[in-house]
Write an enzyme that holds these catalytic residues in place. Structure first.
Site, PDB file in Angstrom:
ATOM      1  N   TYR A  67     -10.576  -9.377  -6.654  1.00  0.00           N
ATOM      2  CA  TYR A  67      -9.246  -9.860  -7.499  1.00  0.00           C
ATOM      3  C   TYR A  67      -9.566 -10.822  -8.438  1.00  0.00           C
ATOM      4  CZ  TYR A  67      -6.393  -5.793  -4.581  1.00  0.00           C
ATOM      5  OH  TYR A  67      -6.740  -5.305  -3.774  1.00  0.00           O
ATOM      6  N   LYS A  76      -2.187  -1.846   7.799  1.00  0.00           N
ATOM      7  CA  LYS A  76      -3.352  -1.075   8.122  1.00  0.00           C
ATOM      8  C   LYS A  76      -4.154  -1.658   9.408  1.00  0.00           C
ATOM      9  CE  LYS A  76      -7.430   0.057   5.738  1.00  0.00           C
ATOM     10  NZ  LYS A  76      -8.252  -0.142   4.449  1.00  0.00           N
ATOM     11  N   ARG A 128      -1.185  -2.081  -6.716  1.00  0.00           N
ATOM     12  CA  ARG A 128      -1.153  -3.541  -5.682  1.00  0.00           C
ATOM     13  C   ARG A 128      -2.676  -4.870  -7.057  1.00  0.00           C
ATOM     14  NH1 ARG A 128      -1.357  -4.426  -0.269  1.00  0.00           N
ATOM     15  NH2 ARG A 128      -3.695  -4.641   0.680  1.00  0.00           N
ATOM     16  N   HIS A 134      -4.962  -8.897   3.999  1.00  0.00           N
ATOM     17  CA  HIS A 134      -6.001  -8.173   4.446  1.00  0.00           C
ATOM     18  C   HIS A 134      -6.603  -9.524   5.136  1.00  0.00           C
ATOM     19  CE1 HIS A 134      -6.780  -7.586  -1.005  1.00  0.00           C
ATOM     20  NE2 HIS A 134      -6.704  -6.529  -0.099  1.00  0.00           N
ATOM     21  N   HIS A 149      -2.595   2.047  -5.832  1.00  0.00           N
ATOM     22  CA  HIS A 149      -3.426   1.020  -5.709  1.00  0.00           C
ATOM     23  C   HIS A 149      -3.582  -0.070  -6.993  1.00  0.00           C
ATOM     24  CE1 HIS A 149      -4.605   0.293  -1.957  1.00  0.00           C
ATOM     25  NE2 HIS A 149      -6.029  -0.997  -2.024  1.00  0.00           N
ATOM     26  N   ARG A 179       0.918  -1.317   0.403  1.00  0.00           N
ATOM     27  CA  ARG A 179       0.238   0.034  -0.661  1.00  0.00           C
ATOM     28  C   ARG A 179       1.301   0.867   0.221  1.00  0.00           C
ATOM     29  NH1 ARG A 179      -2.263  -2.956   3.782  1.00  0.00           N
ATOM     30  NH2 ARG A 179      -4.169  -3.849   3.892  1.00  0.00           N
TER      31      ARG A 179
END
Length: 310
Positions: free
Chosen positions: A278, A170, A246, A269, A243, A146
């Site tokens: 994805y 995150k 990514r 995640h 992004h 990120r």
């Protein structure tokens, strides 16, 4: 026309230091255009104008090429004509008058492998900032970072011996992410040379890996601007967000067959459902899998094999 094409390919190889795959892709696109010009009785690139390009696009559509494939050709020819103008071979670049075709692919946005590698190969490395850009984008694509993870990466979070990054991501979640040899090569070159030079200009002293032109810590906006500039140099018709890199990382791993739970771990995640966005399949990938799996296609291949044996 052949000599001017070869001069451009030499420029990509020896001055821009593009990879062999990228140069070969440019060569295919330009050769296809040369064939079309000769079929239409044109003798030079100088004769190309907007009307001719529109006619060429009609021909490409009749060949049932996807909009992505056509856009790739337009991008290659736009770069080629930029070179021709700079060298004085032609007066102007008519491909600047043609916009990219709509693809409808925006959920999520990603680059195809050829474009992703082409973008990385196109980054200028003849300056300290260029070397920083090269190392940063290579690492972003190698590890799916990120933007916030890029700007907060510190030297002590890089394990070069095992080629691993320690990422504080995150939601205050920590993870380890690997990076490959190509990313390591540019990262080492940047840290040992360009980063030192950039920090010495204003006598900076900190451990953040990626720095701005004054040697200070890069910001999220700074990374966005760098990605935009690099993409504009590669293909001025398209704008991407960091992004996107990514997204491309995740998409290419899943298309290559990596287990979705491994990709989930690499991306950091918390939920598998987040990673599942994805799992979209590109049109080319879908056609490839279909042709390999379709029962009728399989029977036809068997019949062809029997005929060849007989």
């Amino acid at each position: 026309m052949d000599k001017q094409r070869d001069a451009f390919l030499d420029y990509l190889t020896y001055q821009k230091h593009y990879s062999l795959l990228t140069v070969a892709s440019y060569q295919r696109e330009i050769n296809d255009f040369i064939i079309y010009l000769r079929q239409e009785s044109y003798q030079s690139f100088q004769e190309c104008d907007y009307a001719l390009i529109r006619s060429y696009l009609v021909t490409l559509n009749k060949r049932h090429l996807s909009h992505n494939s056509i856009n790739h050709k337009l991008s290659s020819l736009r770069s080629f004509y930029k070179f021709l103008v700079r060298q004085g071979y032609v007066d102007d670049n008519p491909f600047l008058l043609v916009n990219a075709l709509k693809t409808g692919l925006r959920n999520p946005d990603f680059l195809f492998i050829d474009d992703m590698l082409g973008l990385l190969d196109s980054i200028h490395i003849d300056s300290d900032l260029g070397m920083r850009n090269k190392a940063m984008l290579e690492l972003m694509y190698a590890s799916g970072l990120r933007v916030s993870e890029v700007v907060h990466l510190t030297l002590d979070h890089i394990d070069f011996s095992h080629q691993m990054l320690f990422i504080h991501g995150k939601g205050n979640k920590d993870r380890y992410v690997p990076f490959h040899d190509e990313a390591k090569k540019w990262l080492v070159e940047y840290i040992n040379h360009a980063r030192i030079e950039l920090m010495s200009t204003t006598h900076q002293d900190h451990d953040f890996v990626f720095v701005n032109k004054r040697g200070g810590q890069l910001t999220n906006r700074g990374v966005e601007d760098i990605v935009n500039r690099c993409m504009r140099d590669y293909d001025p018709t398209r704008k991407i967000h960091p992004h996107t890199i990514r997204h491309s990382f995740a998409t290419h791993l899943l298309d290559a067959g990596m287990d979705i739970r491994v990709v989930q771990e690499l991306l950091g995640h918390a939920s598998l459902s987040t990673t599942q966005i994805y799992t979209h399949v590109t049109q080319e990938k879908l056609i490839e899998v279909y042709n390999k799996s379709c029962p009728r296609q399989a029977m036809e291949r068997l019949e062809e094999k029997k005929k060849s044996v007989d």
